[in-house]
Design an enzyme around this catalytic site. Structure first.
Site, PDB file in Angstrom:
ATOM      1  N   HIS A  43     -21.763  -3.520   4.320  1.00 41.63           N
ATOM      2  CA  HIS A  43     -21.091  -4.788   4.646  1.00 41.63           C
ATOM      3  C   HIS A  43     -21.941  -5.562   5.642  1.00 41.63           C
ATOM      4  CE1 HIS A  43     -17.681  -7.512   5.088  1.00 41.63           C
ATOM      5  NE2 HIS A  43     -17.932  -7.513   6.384  1.00 41.63           N
TER       6      HIS A  43
ATOM      7  N   GLY B 270     -29.187  -7.468  -6.931  1.00 46.11           N
ATOM      8  CA  GLY B 270     -29.585  -6.091  -6.676  1.00 46.11           C
ATOM      9  C   GLY B 270     -30.660  -5.894  -5.620  1.00 46.11           C
TER      10      GLY B 270
ATOM     11  N   ASN C 111     -20.317   1.874   0.936  1.00 40.82           N
ATOM     12  CA  ASN C 111     -20.456   0.422   0.834  1.00 40.82           C
ATOM     13  C   ASN C 111     -21.255  -0.103   2.017  1.00 40.82           C
ATOM     14  OD1 ASN C 111     -19.812  -2.247  -0.245  1.00 40.82           O
ATOM     15  ND2 ASN C 111     -18.465  -2.470   1.518  1.00 40.82           N
TER      16      ASN C 111
ATOM     17  N   ASN D  61     -30.254  -4.820  -2.503  1.00 42.81           N
ATOM     18  CA  ASN D  61     -30.020  -3.522  -1.872  1.00 42.81           C
ATOM     19  C   ASN D  61     -30.336  -2.379  -2.838  1.00 42.81           C
ATOM     20  OD1 ASN D  61     -29.162  -3.916   0.883  1.00 42.81           O
ATOM     21  ND2 ASN D  61     -27.305  -4.861   0.088  1.00 42.81           N
TER      22      ASN D  61
ATOM     23  N   ASP E  19     -12.824  -2.782   3.489  1.00 42.96           N
ATOM     24  CA  ASP E  19     -13.745  -2.677   4.627  1.00 42.96           C
ATOM     25  C   ASP E  19     -13.173  -1.828   5.755  1.00 42.96           C
ATOM     26  OD1 ASP E  19     -15.691  -4.284   3.387  1.00 42.96           O
ATOM     27  OD2 ASP E  19     -14.746  -6.108   4.135  1.00 42.96           O
TER      28      ASP E  19
ATOM     29  N   LEU F 110     -18.904  -6.933  -6.362  1.00 46.65           N
ATOM     30  CA  LEU F 110     -17.899  -7.895  -5.918  1.00 46.65           C
ATOM     31  C   LEU F 110     -16.617  -7.856  -6.735  1.00 46.65           C
ATOM     32  CD1 LEU F 110     -20.264 -10.927  -5.206  1.00 46.65           C
ATOM     33  CD2 LEU F 110     -19.429  -9.187  -3.613  1.00 46.65           C
TER      34      LEU F 110
ATOM     35  N   GLU G 130     -29.335  -4.256   6.566  1.00 46.62           N
ATOM     36  CA  GLU G 130     -28.827  -3.675   5.320  1.00 46.62           C
ATOM     37  C   GLU G 130     -29.869  -2.825   4.609  1.00 46.62           C
ATOM     38  OE1 GLU G 130     -26.538  -6.279   2.656  1.00 46.62           O
ATOM     39  OE2 GLU G 130     -26.578  -7.778   4.251  1.00 46.62           O
TER      40      GLU G 130
END
Length: 209
Positions: A110, A12, A108, A14, A151, A91, A181
């Site tokens: 990436h 976690g 999302n 992010n 994606d 995931l 990110e």
């Protein structure tokens, strides 16, 4: 107030950036109302609890197939009236019905500059291994809306990160997280919550404040 649900599967990092941004009042009026993990006992759940946010485990192994699991996620998020879903190191595979339940409302992050190094199999360290194997000079991160293509959804924000001589997948992963990110995701969430993102023909336009 825009209600946000964050889906996690691991540590976690992010998520913590979103929690910190929320504490600073930087999520554009949005508020994280729930954090849902696909695996029990992950540290992301502790991060949520420490911030006073509901922490829920919906374990993938408790459901017979992807469709049943996806429906359980949809039900949990809709029950909480979640308006924006953020995939933060989530995931676990979901069905098309999941993104269809939240059109242009599943976000999302990436760890590459999409469309490069995206799609099936490109996650975590695998992305950075591929970047280094290809000899790229630049990599970075992308925040996008998720759709039925892995994606492949509309791109919201991107930030480039320089690949350095002697980089390992681990060192590159760390720098991409810290420089890209962790900055992009709270910014993109704030733009959504401020109503500044418009999606048309697969392209995202950011309205001026």
């Amino acid at each position: 107030m825009v209600k946000i649900g964050v889906l996690v599967s691991g540590g976690g990092t992010n998520l913590q950036q979103l929690i910190d941004a929320q504490a600073r009042g930087e999520l554009g009026g949005g508020r994280i109302v729930t954090v849902i993990s696909s695996r029990p006992g992950v540290f992301a759940l502790e991060r949520a609890k420490n911030a006073g946010i509901e922490a829920v485990t919906l374990s993938r192994k408790d459901y017979p197939d992807v469709e049943a699991y996806s429906q359980a996620l949809i039900d949990a998020l809709q029950k909480r009236e979640v308006e924006l879903v953020v995939l933060s190191g989530f995931l676990t595979i979901t069905s098309d019905s999941f993104v269809q339940a939240f059109p242009n409302r599943v976000m999302n992050v990436h760890p590459a500059l999409l469309p490069a190094f995206g799609g099936k199999g490109f996650y975590g360290l695998h992305v950075h291994e591929a970047v280094l194997s290809r000899g790229c000079k630049l990599t970075g991160a992308t925040v996008h809306f998720a759709n039925e293509v892995c994606d492949g959804g509309p791109i919201i924000l991107q930030k480039a990160v320089e690949v350095q001589e002697g980089d390992t997948p681990e060192s590159l992963q760390k720098r991409v997280m810290e420089q890209a990110e962790w900055k992009l995701l709270p910014e993109a969430v704030a733009l959504f919550c401020e109503g500044r993102l418009q999606v048309e023909d697969g392209h995202v336009t950011i309205r001026k404040a």
